[in-house]
Design a protein around this motif. Sequence first.
Motif, PDB file in Angstrom:
ATOM      1  N   LYS A  71     -26.773  19.857 -11.580  1.00 19.91           N
ATOM      2  CA  LYS A  71     -26.580  18.536 -10.991  1.00 19.91           C
ATOM      3  C   LYS A  71     -26.428  18.636  -9.470  1.00 19.91           C
ATOM      4  N   ILE A  72     -25.672  19.638  -9.031  1.00 22.07           N
ATOM      5  CA  ILE A  72     -25.472  19.843  -7.594  1.00 22.07           C
ATOM      6  C   ILE A  72     -26.778  20.239  -6.916  1.00 22.07           C
ATOM      7  N   SER A  73     -27.558  21.096  -7.555  1.00 23.77           N
ATOM      8  CA  SER A  73     -28.811  21.562  -6.945  1.00 23.77           C
ATOM      9  C   SER A  73     -29.791  20.415  -6.742  1.00 23.77           C
ATOM     10  N   ARG A  74     -29.767  19.432  -7.653  1.00 22.58           N
ATOM     11  CA  ARG A  74     -30.684  18.288  -7.541  1.00 22.58           C
ATOM     12  C   ARG A  74     -30.255  17.323  -6.435  1.00 22.58           C
ATOM     13  N   ASN A  75     -28.975  17.233  -6.177  1.00 18.82           N
ATOM     14  CA  ASN A  75     -28.472  16.182  -5.294  1.00 18.82           C
ATOM     15  C   ASN A  75     -27.905  16.668  -3.958  1.00 18.82           C
ATOM     16  N   HIS A  76     -27.727  17.967  -3.809  1.00 14.87           N
ATOM     17  CA  HIS A  76     -27.158  18.487  -2.563  1.00 14.87           C
ATOM     18  C   HIS A  76     -27.733  19.877  -2.289  1.00 14.87           C
ATOM     19  N   PRO A  77     -28.915  19.954  -1.699  1.00 15.01           N
ATOM     20  CA  PRO A  77     -29.581  21.248  -1.478  1.00 15.01           C
ATOM     21  C   PRO A  77     -28.825  22.179  -0.536  1.00 15.01           C
ATOM     22  N   ASN A  78     -27.924  21.638   0.288  1.00 14.46           N
ATOM     23  CA  ASN A  78     -27.182  22.474   1.233  1.00 14.46           C
ATOM     24  C   ASN A  78     -25.768  22.814   0.756  1.00 14.46           C
ATOM     25  N   ALA A  79     -25.514  22.561  -0.513  1.00 10.79           N
ATOM     26  CA  ALA A  79     -24.173  22.808  -1.047  1.00 10.79           C
ATOM     27  C   ALA A  79     -23.808  24.285  -0.979  1.00 10.79           C
ATOM     28  N   LYS A  80     -22.534  24.533  -0.735  1.00 10.00           N
ATOM     29  CA  LYS A  80     -21.984  25.890  -0.738  1.00 10.00           C
ATOM     30  C   LYS A  80     -20.866  25.911  -1.784  1.00 10.00           C
ATOM     31  N   LEU A  81     -21.086  26.681  -2.831  1.00 12.65           N
ATOM     32  CA  LEU A  81     -20.226  26.575  -3.999  1.00 12.65           C
ATOM     33  C   LEU A  81     -19.138  27.641  -4.049  1.00 12.65           C
ATOM     34  N   LEU A  82     -17.970  27.187  -4.520  1.00 17.68           N
ATOM     35  CA  LEU A  82     -16.895  28.087  -4.912  1.00 17.68           C
ATOM     36  C   LEU A  82     -16.876  28.104  -6.439  1.00 17.68           C
ATOM     37  N   LEU A  83     -17.076  29.269  -7.045  1.00 17.04           N
ATOM     38  CA  LEU A  83     -17.007  29.367  -8.494  1.00 17.04           C
ATOM     39  C   LEU A  83     -15.546  29.270  -8.924  1.00 17.04           C
ATOM     40  N   LEU A 138     -32.125  28.459  -8.832  1.00 20.84           N
ATOM     41  CA  LEU A 138     -32.139  27.109  -8.270  1.00 20.84           C
ATOM     42  C   LEU A 138     -32.057  27.106  -6.745  1.00 20.84           C
ATOM     43  N   GLY A 139     -31.797  28.256  -6.144  1.00 23.58           N
ATOM     44  CA  GLY A 139     -31.685  28.337  -4.693  1.00 23.58           C
ATOM     45  C   GLY A 139     -30.395  27.751  -4.155  1.00 23.58           C
ATOM     46  N   VAL A 140     -29.329  27.777  -4.957  1.00 23.93           N
ATOM     47  CA  VAL A 140     -28.023  27.254  -4.547  1.00 23.93           C
ATOM     48  C   VAL A 140     -27.156  28.388  -4.015  1.00 23.93           C
ATOM     49  N   GLN A 141     -26.463  28.126  -2.918  1.00 27.93           N
ATOM     50  CA  GLN A 141     -25.593  29.138  -2.320  1.00 27.93           C
ATOM     51  C   GLN A 141     -24.245  29.196  -3.027  1.00 27.93           C
ATOM     52  N   ILE A 142     -23.795  30.391  -3.358  1.00 33.33           N
ATOM     53  CA  ILE A 142     -22.427  30.607  -3.820  1.00 33.33           C
ATOM     54  C   ILE A 142     -21.709  31.389  -2.731  1.00 33.33           C
ATOM     55  N   VAL A 143     -20.629  30.832  -2.215  1.00 38.58           N
ATOM     56  CA  VAL A 143     -19.981  31.424  -1.044  1.00 38.58           C
ATOM     57  C   VAL A 143     -18.558  31.889  -1.308  1.00 38.58           C
ATOM     58  N   MET A 148     -20.479  36.082   0.312  1.00 32.95           N
ATOM     59  CA  MET A 148     -19.233  35.397  -0.014  1.00 32.95           C
ATOM     60  C   MET A 148     -18.266  35.479   1.168  1.00 32.95           C
ATOM     61  N   ASN A 149     -17.666  34.328   1.515  1.00 33.11           N
ATOM     62  CA  ASN A 149     -16.762  34.321   2.670  1.00 33.11           C
ATOM     63  C   ASN A 149     -15.523  33.456   2.472  1.00 33.11           C
ATOM     64  N   MET A 150     -15.244  32.996   1.229  1.00 37.33           N
ATOM     65  CA  MET A 150     -14.093  32.108   1.039  1.00 37.33           C
ATOM     66  C   MET A 150     -13.414  32.372  -0.304  1.00 37.33           C
ATOM     67  N   LEU A 151     -12.103  32.395  -0.280  1.00 32.05           N
ATOM     68  CA  LEU A 151     -11.285  32.491  -1.491  1.00 32.05           C
ATOM     69  C   LEU A 151     -10.267  31.366  -1.471  1.00 32.05           C
ATOM     70  N   ILE A 198     -18.994  22.202   1.070  1.00 28.99           N
ATOM     71  CA  ILE A 198     -18.223  23.097   0.213  1.00 28.99           C
ATOM     72  C   ILE A 198     -17.704  22.325  -0.992  1.00 28.99           C
ATOM     73  N   MET A 199     -18.030  22.810  -2.184  1.00 28.96           N
ATOM     74  CA  MET A 199     -17.573  22.169  -3.409  1.00 28.96           C
ATOM     75  C   MET A 199     -17.413  23.210  -4.509  1.00 28.96           C
ATOM     76  N   THR A 200     -16.668  22.837  -5.535  1.00 29.00           N
ATOM     77  CA  THR A 200     -16.394  23.767  -6.620  1.00 29.00           C
ATOM     78  C   THR A 200     -17.316  23.522  -7.801  1.00 29.00           C
ATOM     79  N   CYS A 201     -17.455  24.551  -8.650  1.00 26.77           N
ATOM     80  CA  CYS A 201     -18.331  24.455  -9.821  1.00 26.77           C
ATOM     81  C   CYS A 201     -17.869  25.469 -10.864  1.00 26.77           C
TER      82      CYS A 201
END
Length: 452
Positions: free
Chosen positions: A141-153, A187-192, A229-232, A130-133
């Motif tokens: 940058k996140i998509s290249r280095n962490h394919p399993n990242a779950k992003l908080l916008l 990019l196939g990145v998850q936004i959660v 989406m499951n986190m605020l 879980i990380m912010t963006c």
Amino acid sequence: MKGFLEDANYSIGLLDEGATLADVIDNCIYEHTHTGKKAFYVGDLGKLVRNNVQWQNVMAPIKPFYPVKCNSTPGVLEILGTLGVGFACSSKAEMALVQDLGISPENIIYTNPCKQASQIKYAAKAGINIMTCDNDIELKKISRNHPNAKLLLHIATEDITAGEEMNMKFGTTLKNCRHLMECAKELGVQIVGVKFHVSGSCKDLQTYIHALSDARCVFDMAEEFGFKMNMLDIGGGFTGSELQLEEVNHVIRPLLDVYFPKESGINVIAEPGCYYVSSAFTLAVNVIAKKTVEYDKFLPSGGKVEQTRNDDEPVFTYYINDGVYGSFASKLSEKLNTIPEVHKKYKEDEPLFASSLWGPSCDELDQIVENCLLPELSVGDWLIFDNMGSGTLGEQSTFNDYQRPLIYYMMSFSDWDEMQDAGIASDTLMKNFFFVPSCIQLSPEERFSTAA
């Protein structure tokens, strides 16, 4: 054992019913006066326990994620870890500290808005997903280095207060969220989820209403793109005042019930930092030098400290053994949120003089207090600063061979009982404690360790 560093070099004084933190400060000053007059902290770890109880009473079920950068000393991290608090980390070093506590990766979020690629890779390897963006460059940058990242916008809030501009340094606009979701889909990145932050200096609680409304819009937008989406994350900005906490809760609770009801399965979290630690730490510093200055050179603005002041009264400049390149680092970017208290006893009718306080570096930026009224002090006297637990005890400068102050951790029996009642006390934890009678002199060399 989970929750405690195996190699932590510190101990916690367990105060009996007759001992107070003021006694501890008095005893430590007595010892330091005879052994070297170093600056030191006294940390009331029981305050963390009490603040956590208050949080649970007022803000539950919002889960706190403590920002490690506020105060990364081992006593703080270990107590919060045992209390079940999550951690918000801004660097590899902070993630490593929290990992050493045995904290599950699911209870760690990587919140730095400008992440280094190497540190994103470290988070990926550690399973911290879980990380912010808040922009497309960071997203790629996140998509290249962490394919399993779950992003908080991270969305911006319109935090407008007197003398401050809109809070747009970090965080994206609603309009740009759609663009970021399009990029994430490609990019196939998850936004959660969504994150926002309202500054603790914000006086208009309507800002929370606008932020929650914007967050709901982003959640609705995400449904169009097929994101689950499951986190605020409602961010930090909690000052530590129970009144402020209740005021914020009074504003956000009805909106959370409408926009993010329990049955939606959305986890609501927050990042209370200074809320936990600010009031838990007191700093004691020693006067190392003193000068008498001309009054017209004392205040650059030409203002007066006291209208009835006589021109022949002296004005004093004091230098202390800690400064902005140490414990007062936050003074470089914000106002000091505490006033000095003179430790020595003085008469109520003793005259007060216009004074300024400076750190030991002899640097023009190393001014701690521009002007205040104090009785005349001597070299060797002590000053006490309350509310010094936030933003003062992380990685610090080595400017002019600055030495970190010692840290004396304390906890009362009642707070220790609170931990036992919560089921988080243990024999392993007890090894970090020692009993402090109410009427003995404490020796730093024999009974305490530093957190450095």
